[in-house]
Design a protein around this motif. Structure first.
Motif, PDB file in Angstrom:
ATOM      1  N   UNK A 129      -5.815  -0.021 -13.461  1.00  0.00           N
ATOM      2  CA  UNK A 129      -4.847   0.675 -13.278  1.00  0.00           C
ATOM      3  C   UNK A 129      -4.779   2.376 -13.609  1.00  0.00           C
ATOM      4  N   UNK A 130      -5.462   2.958 -14.589  1.00  0.00           N
ATOM      5  CA  UNK A 130      -5.651   4.508 -14.748  1.00  0.00           C
ATOM      6  C   UNK A 130      -4.944   5.129 -13.377  1.00  0.00           C
ATOM      7  N   UNK A 131      -5.792   4.448 -12.148  1.00  0.00           N
ATOM      8  CA  UNK A 131      -5.384   5.020 -10.845  1.00  0.00           C
ATOM      9  C   UNK A 131      -4.175   4.394 -10.394  1.00  0.00           C
ATOM     10  N   UNK A 132      -3.337   3.352 -10.702  1.00  0.00           N
ATOM     11  CA  UNK A 132      -2.369   3.011 -10.542  1.00  0.00           C
ATOM     12  C   UNK A 132      -1.529   4.068 -10.565  1.00  0.00           C
ATOM     13  N   UNK A 139      -0.763   2.049  -5.414  1.00  0.00           N
ATOM     14  CA  UNK A 139      -2.166   2.603  -4.781  1.00  0.00           C
ATOM     15  C   UNK A 139      -2.457   1.760  -3.375  1.00  0.00           C
ATOM     16  N   UNK A 140      -2.277   2.628  -2.752  1.00  0.00           N
ATOM     17  CA  UNK A 140      -2.905   1.444  -1.049  1.00  0.00           C
ATOM     18  C   UNK A 140      -4.623   1.302  -0.927  1.00  0.00           C
ATOM     19  N   UNK A 141      -4.203  -0.049  -0.587  1.00  0.00           N
ATOM     20  CA  UNK A 141      -5.891  -0.432  -0.046  1.00  0.00           C
ATOM     21  C   UNK A 141      -6.543   0.479  -0.333  1.00  0.00           C
ATOM     22  N   UNK A 143      -6.761   4.144   0.081  1.00  0.00           N
ATOM     23  CA  UNK A 143      -7.245   4.877  -1.097  1.00  0.00           C
ATOM     24  C   UNK A 143      -7.870   4.371  -1.974  1.00  0.00           C
ATOM     25  N   UNK A 144      -7.546   3.116  -2.953  1.00  0.00           N
ATOM     26  CA  UNK A 144      -9.343   2.443  -3.632  1.00  0.00           C
ATOM     27  C   UNK A 144      -9.946   1.956  -3.141  1.00  0.00           C
ATOM     28  N   UNK A 145     -10.184   1.539  -2.049  1.00  0.00           N
ATOM     29  CA  UNK A 145     -11.213   1.151  -1.146  1.00  0.00           C
ATOM     30  C   UNK A 145     -12.096   2.272  -1.585  1.00  0.00           C
ATOM     31  N   UNK A 146     -11.648   3.768  -1.042  1.00  0.00           N
ATOM     32  CA  UNK A 146     -12.011   5.105  -0.935  1.00  0.00           C
ATOM     33  C   UNK A 146     -12.574   5.473  -2.122  1.00  0.00           C
ATOM     34  N   UNK A 194      -1.607  -1.705  -4.396  1.00  0.00           N
ATOM     35  CA  UNK A 194      -2.081  -2.649  -5.962  1.00  0.00           C
ATOM     36  C   UNK A 194      -1.133  -2.098  -6.668  1.00  0.00           C
ATOM     37  N   UNK A 195      -0.423  -2.891  -7.203  1.00  0.00           N
ATOM     38  CA  UNK A 195       0.599  -1.947  -8.576  1.00  0.00           C
ATOM     39  C   UNK A 195      -0.136  -3.241  -9.534  1.00  0.00           C
TER      40      UNK A 195
END
Length: 231
Positions: A129-132, A139-141, A143-146, A194-195
Motif C-alpha cells: 500500500x505504501x509503495x502504491x 504501480x506496474x506489475x 516494478x512491484x515484482x522487482x 496494482x492500485x
C-alpha cells in the motif's frame, strides 16, 4: 536529467526504507513468547473486543509472567509500529485494555492459515500500500515484482520465499479487496498494474498512511512535502 536522477534517487531511498518494516518489529517484538500474543490481539482488534491482562498472562508461558510485566512496553510499541494499533489502558486498575486503530487497517484475511506468518503478512500489506502511494497511486506489475524481489525481509527469520509472497499479494490481498489488479489504460500490448482496492480507503487514508510511514521511518526529510500533493 539531473532533476530526474535526483527524483529516482529519492524514490529509491524512500522505497528502501519502507522495506525495513519487518525489521522494526523483529528487533522490538521479539521474543517468541511475546509473539504468541499477536494472534490473540488481532482477533480482539478485529472483533472490536477488549483484552485483559489475565487473558494475556494465560497465553504466555507461566515462567515468563514476571518478565512480561517488565516487557509489556515492548509489546505495546511493537503492535503500534507494525500494525498501527494502540493498546490503551482502561480505568485505574490497568487490567483491561482496548485496541484502538491508528492506521485503521483491519487486516482481513491475515489471520487465516499459519498464524506464525501474521506479522510478515501485515508487513507485506502495508509495504505494498505504501509503495502504491509513493509511486503515484499505482504501480506496474513489473516494478512491484522487482521491489518485492529486492525486499530483504523475504530472506529473514520467517523464510518466506518470493513465490509465496507474490501469491499472497496477487491472490489473497486482491481477494480481500485490499488491492485491485487492472490493465494500464491505453497500454498496447496490454500491461497491468496494482492500485488500492475498494477496502483500503474505507479502512485507512493516505494521510494516515503518510503519518504511519513517517513514524516508522523516523521522519524521512522531504517525505511530507513530496507526497502531500498525492493525497
Amino acid at each position: 536529467m539531473a532533476s530526474s536522477q535526483r527524483s529516482q534517487s529519492y524514490e529509491g531511498s524512500s522505497s528502501s526504507k519502507i522495506m525495513k518494516f519487518s525489521h522494526i518489529l523483529q528487533d522490538v517484538l521479539l521474543n517468541p513468547k511475546l509473539c504468541k500474543l499477536v494472534p490473540f490481539l488481532l482477533h480482539k482488534y478485529q472483533k472490536k473486543e477488549k483484552g485483559t491482562m489475565k487473558e494475556m498472562l494465560y497465553i504466555v508461558p507461566h515462567d515468563y509472567c514476571n518478565d512480561f510485566y517488565m516487557n509489556f512496553w515492548k509489546l505495546h510499541e511493537s503492535v503500534h509500529l507494525d500494525f498501527g494499533i494502540d493498546i490503551r489502558k482502561m480505568g485505574h486498575s490497568g487490567n483491561t485494555y482496548e485496541l484502538v486503530p491508528i492506521l485503521g487497517l483491519m487486516f482481513s484475511g491475515i489471520l487465516h492459515g499459519n498464524d506464525e506468518r501474521i506479522t510478515l503478512k501485515t508487513d507485506i500489506l502495508i509495504f505494498v500500500l505504501s509503495l502504491i502511494f509513493t509511486e503515484g497511486n499505482h504501480i506496474s506489475v513489473e516494478v512491484l515484482t522487482h521491489k518485492v524481489q529486492r525486499q530483504d525481509m523475504l530472506t529473514q527469520a520467517e523464510h518466506i520465499y518470493f513465490e509465496e509472497a507474490w501469491k499472497f499479494i496477487t491472490e489473497d490481498l486482491v481477494w480481500e479487496e485490499n488491492l485491485m489488479y487492472q490493465q494500464i489504460p491505453n497500454s498496447d500490448p496490454a500491461q497491468y498494474e496494482f492500485v488500492w482496492g475498494p477496502r483500503a480507503p474505507t479502512e485507512t487514508s493516505k494521510m494516515k498512511l503518510l503519518i504511519h510511514m513517517a513514524h516508522l521511518m523516523k521522519q524521512i526529510p522531504g517525505l511530507t512535502q513530496n507526497y502531500m500533493k498525492r493525497l
